[in-house]
Design an enzyme around this catalytic site. Structure first.
Site, short mmCIF file in Angstrom:
data_model
loop_
_atom_site.label_atom_id
_atom_site.label_comp_id
_atom_site.label_asym_id
_atom_site.label_seq_id
_atom_site.Cartn_x
_atom_site.Cartn_y
_atom_site.Cartn_z
N ILE A 69 -10.65 52.35 29.77
CA ILE A 69 -12.17 52.47 30.36
C ILE A 69 -13.09 52.07 29.21
O ILE A 69 -12.96 52.38 27.98
CB ILE A 69 -12.46 53.87 30.68
CG1 ILE A 69 -11.77 54.22 31.94
CG2 ILE A 69 -13.92 53.99 31.24
CD1 ILE A 69 -11.66 55.81 32.27
N CYS A 70 -14.05 51.11 29.65
CA CYS A 70 -15.29 50.78 28.66
C CYS A 70 -16.48 50.72 29.63
O CYS A 70 -16.53 51.19 30.63
CB CYS A 70 -15.01 49.58 27.92
SG CYS A 70 -14.89 48.10 28.85
N HIS A 71 -17.51 50.07 28.86
CA HIS A 71 -18.83 50.19 29.73
C HIS A 71 -18.74 49.27 31.11
O HIS A 71 -19.05 49.52 32.02
CB HIS A 71 -19.73 49.62 28.73
CG HIS A 71 -21.19 49.46 29.43
ND1 HIS A 71 -22.32 48.71 28.78
CD2 HIS A 71 -21.61 50.37 30.49
CE1 HIS A 71 -23.30 48.93 29.52
NE2 HIS A 71 -23.08 50.06 30.33
#
Length: 112
Positions: A69-71
């Site tokens: 997960i990231c932005h």
């Protein structure tokens, strides 16, 4: 690399079962994680900035289902590919990242 969208993340975690539980590997920077993180029942959350993944690889279980997960989903896609090339068996990328989660699933997670 497998992709999962925000709307399907909870169902994926449930389908993966809990032994071992799915890992939500948040590869954002610490200041981003401090704004808020995705919480899914039955999953473990671990925050490791993208630039620290190689040094902290020993903390991760190659057999544990891992959702990166990231932005917006770009950094996490790179990390997912990195993990797959190192023998991780079940790696997913959250398309759209925390931004999609906030827009589609849980508006309590701040958008930035």
């Amino acid at each position: 690399m497998k992709q999962v969208d925000a709307a399907a993340l909870r169902e994926l975690v449930a389908a993966l079962g809990g032994d071992p539980p799915a890992m939500l590997l948040d590869v954002r920077e610490p200041w981003e994680v401090a704004l808020g993180q995705i919480e899914v029942a039955g999953a473990i959350h671990l925050a490791v900035p993208m630039n620290s993944i190689a040094q902290r690889l020993g903390e991760l279980d190659r057999a544990q289902p891992t959702v990166c997960i990231c932005h917006h989903g770009m950094r996490s896609a790179q990390v997912a590919t990195f993990l797959e090339h190192r023998g991780f068996e079940s790696v997913y990328n959250l398309t759209g990242g925390t931004d999609a989660w906030s827009a589609q699933v849980d508006a309590r997670l701040p958008r930035y």
